[in-house]
Design a protein around this motif. Sequence first.
Motif, PDB file in Angstrom:
ATOM      1  N   GLY A   1       0.367  -1.267   0.000  1.00  0.00           N
ATOM      2  CA  GLY A   1      -0.201  -0.239   0.162  1.00  0.00           C
ATOM      3  C   GLY A   1       0.829   0.954   0.106  1.00  0.00           C
ATOM      4  O   GLY A   1       0.658   2.554  -0.926  1.00  0.00           O
ATOM      5  N   ILE A   2       2.057   1.512   0.983  1.00  0.00           N
ATOM      6  CA  ILE A   2       3.271   2.432   0.899  1.00  0.00           C
ATOM      7  C   ILE A   2       3.934   1.340   1.269  1.00  0.00           C
ATOM      8  O   ILE A   2       4.199   1.098   1.805  1.00  0.00           O
ATOM      9  N   SER A   3       4.451   2.336   0.319  1.00  0.00           N
ATOM     10  CA  SER A   3       6.171   2.161   0.367  1.00  0.00           C
ATOM     11  C   SER A   3       7.667   3.070   0.413  1.00  0.00           C
ATOM     12  O   SER A   3       7.003   4.466   0.224  1.00  0.00           O
ATOM     13  N   VAL A   4       8.396   3.620   1.067  1.00  0.00           N
ATOM     14  CA  VAL A   4       9.262   5.018   2.092  1.00  0.00           C
ATOM     15  C   VAL A   4      10.331   4.845   1.350  1.00  0.00           C
ATOM     16  O   VAL A   4      10.758   3.293   1.964  1.00  0.00           O
ATOM     17  N   PHE A   5      11.203   5.314   0.993  1.00  0.00           N
ATOM     18  CA  PHE A   5      12.515   4.696   0.147  1.00  0.00           C
ATOM     19  C   PHE A   5      13.034   5.949   0.776  1.00  0.00           C
ATOM     20  O   PHE A   5      13.036   7.350   0.704  1.00  0.00           O
ATOM     21  N   ASN A   6      14.213   5.827   2.260  1.00  0.00           N
ATOM     22  CA  ASN A   6      14.755   7.390   2.733  1.00  0.00           C
ATOM     23  C   ASN A   6      16.190   6.914   2.198  1.00  0.00           C
ATOM     24  O   ASN A   6      17.034   5.951   2.303  1.00  0.00           O
ATOM     25  N   LEU A   7      16.378   8.025   1.513  1.00  0.00           N
ATOM     26  CA  LEU A   7      17.480   8.429   0.962  1.00  0.00           C
ATOM     27  C   LEU A   7      18.745   8.911   1.675  1.00  0.00           C
ATOM     28  O   LEU A   7      19.675   9.811   1.111  1.00  0.00           O
ATOM     29  N   LYS A   8      18.228   9.399   2.857  1.00  0.00           N
ATOM     30  CA  LYS A   8      19.292   9.905   3.664  1.00  0.00           C
ATOM     31  C   LYS A   8      20.537   9.934   3.975  1.00  0.00           C
ATOM     32  O   LYS A   8      21.173  10.704   3.896  1.00  0.00           O
ATOM     33  N   ASN A   9      20.736   7.936   3.991  1.00  0.00           N
ATOM     34  CA  ASN A   9      22.365   8.395   4.043  1.00  0.00           C
ATOM     35  C   ASN A   9      22.660   8.088   2.686  1.00  0.00           C
ATOM     36  O   ASN A   9      23.822   7.438   3.101  1.00  0.00           O
ATOM     37  N   VAL A  10      22.208   8.230   1.873  1.00  0.00           N
ATOM     38  CA  VAL A  10      22.717   7.829   0.549  1.00  0.00           C
ATOM     39  C   VAL A  10      23.658   9.330   0.222  1.00  0.00           C
ATOM     40  O   VAL A  10      23.215  10.161   0.336  1.00  0.00           O
ATOM     41  N   ASP A  11      25.244   8.999   0.118  1.00  0.00           N
ATOM     42  CA  ASP A  11      25.449  10.111  -0.334  1.00  0.00           C
ATOM     43  C   ASP A  11      25.477  10.855  -1.674  1.00  0.00           C
ATOM     44  O   ASP A  11      24.182  10.592  -2.494  1.00  0.00           O
ATOM     45  N   MET A  12      25.341  12.073  -1.961  1.00  0.00           N
ATOM     46  CA  MET A  12      24.825  13.221  -2.921  1.00  0.00           C
ATOM     47  C   MET A  12      25.259  12.413  -4.328  1.00  0.00           C
ATOM     48  O   MET A  12      24.327  12.904  -5.269  1.00  0.00           O
ATOM     49  N   GLU A  13      26.139  11.878  -4.581  1.00  0.00           N
ATOM     50  CA  GLU A  13      26.715  11.604  -5.947  1.00  0.00           C
ATOM     51  C   GLU A  13      25.497  10.164  -6.185  1.00  0.00           C
ATOM     52  O   GLU A  13      25.047  10.515  -7.528  1.00  0.00           O
ATOM     53  N   CYS A  14      25.014   9.302  -5.491  1.00  0.00           N
ATOM     54  CA  CYS A  14      24.025   8.217  -5.906  1.00  0.00           C
ATOM     55  C   CYS A  14      22.642   8.602  -5.158  1.00  0.00           C
ATOM     56  O   CYS A  14      22.404   7.729  -5.502  1.00  0.00           O
ATOM     57  N   LYS A  15      22.175   9.778  -4.667  1.00  0.00           N
ATOM     58  CA  LYS A  15      21.012  10.038  -4.683  1.00  0.00           C
ATOM     59  C   LYS A  15      20.129  10.393  -5.256  1.00  0.00           C
ATOM     60  O   LYS A  15      19.348   9.687  -5.797  1.00  0.00           O
ATOM     61  N   GLY A  16      20.446  11.505  -6.448  1.00  0.00           N
ATOM     62  CA  GLY A  16      20.408  11.095  -7.685  1.00  0.00           C
ATOM     63  C   GLY A  16      19.621  10.252  -8.914  1.00  0.00           C
ATOM     64  O   GLY A  16      18.164  10.267  -9.242  1.00  0.00           O
ATOM     65  N   THR A  17      20.896   9.761  -8.699  1.00  0.00           N
ATOM     66  CA  THR A  17      20.970   8.237  -9.278  1.00  0.00           C
ATOM     67  C   THR A  17      19.464   7.506  -9.050  1.00  0.00           C
ATOM     68  O   THR A  17      19.069   7.104  -9.648  1.00  0.00           O
ATOM     69  N   PHE A  18      19.663   7.235  -7.564  1.00  0.00           N
ATOM     70  CA  PHE A  18      18.765   6.222  -6.917  1.00  0.00           C
ATOM     71  C   PHE A  18      16.917   6.906  -7.136  1.00  0.00           C
ATOM     72  O   PHE A  18      16.686   6.149  -7.211  1.00  0.00           O
ATOM     73  N   ALA A  19      16.604   8.393  -6.657  1.00  0.00           N
ATOM     74  CA  ALA A  19      15.395   8.358  -6.788  1.00  0.00           C
ATOM     75  C   ALA A  19      14.953   8.249  -8.420  1.00  0.00           C
ATOM     76  O   ALA A  19      13.865   7.291  -8.995  1.00  0.00           O
ATOM     77  N   LEU A  20      16.146   8.743  -9.123  1.00  0.00           N
ATOM     78  CA  LEU A  20      15.823   8.655 -10.742  1.00  0.00           C
ATOM     79  C   LEU A  20      15.009   7.029 -11.120  1.00  0.00           C
ATOM     80  O   LEU A  20      14.290   6.546 -11.726  1.00  0.00           O
ATOM     81  N   LEU A  21      16.612   5.966 -10.937  1.00  0.00           N
ATOM     82  CA  LEU A  21      16.102   4.589 -11.142  1.00  0.00           C
ATOM     83  C   LEU A  21      14.682   3.853 -10.312  1.00  0.00           C
ATOM     84  O   LEU A  21      14.300   3.443 -10.784  1.00  0.00           O
ATOM     85  N   LEU A  22      14.295   4.596  -9.259  1.00  0.00           N
ATOM     86  CA  LEU A  22      13.217   3.937  -8.602  1.00  0.00           C
ATOM     87  C   LEU A  22      11.891   4.399  -9.181  1.00  0.00           C
ATOM     88  O   LEU A  22      10.728   3.749  -9.220  1.00  0.00           O
TER      89      LEU A  22
END
Length: 222
Positions: A40-61
């Motif tokens: 129903g609800i999935s939360v993806f917390n990217l708080k501990n992901v470094d800036m280099e990968c944060k944008g990449t993960f957000a785009l892929l998800l």
Amino acid sequence: MYKGMQLEWLKPVVGRLESLFSSVKKYAVIKNATECYAKGISVFNLKNVDMECKGTFALLLSKMFYEKKKYDPTCVSFHLIIDEAHNILNSFKSTHSDVWEDYRLTTFESMIKEGRKYGFFLTIASQRPADISPTIMSQIHNYIIHKLVNDKDLQMLENTMPTLDAFSKSRIPTLGKGEAVLTGRAFGMPSLIKVDYEEYSRPDSDDVDLVKAWSNSSEASE
């Protein structure tokens, strides 16, 4: 494979790919995407992901869920909510290549322009809306506007929100805690509201009481 290819030209690319894969492996575990999609609800917390990968993960998800919804025969809608959206949907260039930046913005712009016909809806939250891609901002239908004082942000509101009248706009820099202006296609006219909260779900987001903090400080007492 291509005989005449200069190997020294490929070494920098291979090195960057290896570095990228190593960074991704620090955070990613390969699983069946259907498991997340069915919840129903999935939360993806990217708080501990470094800036280099944060944008990449957000785009892929985001792209993973968007592509799945495009070919989903059910009529159940899918809602993607991006908090701190100015870090993901910004229109200025970062350390990535221009090709990656163009692909990132094009992907999210496609989601917000075409997603509605597939039942895919995008909600974004940001303290700096002026940093978000103008194409994305122009496609938003409804707005909940809390206090904004930056001139660029206020100018962006005027350029992208035809339903925002002058009186409502003048109130935005002076809004208090919990107050907001609602405007957009879902509302007959701009409305000023105050959001009540439930004690059991109240967010821990109060401003620091400096007088109390200094009074309780041992150095201040001395």
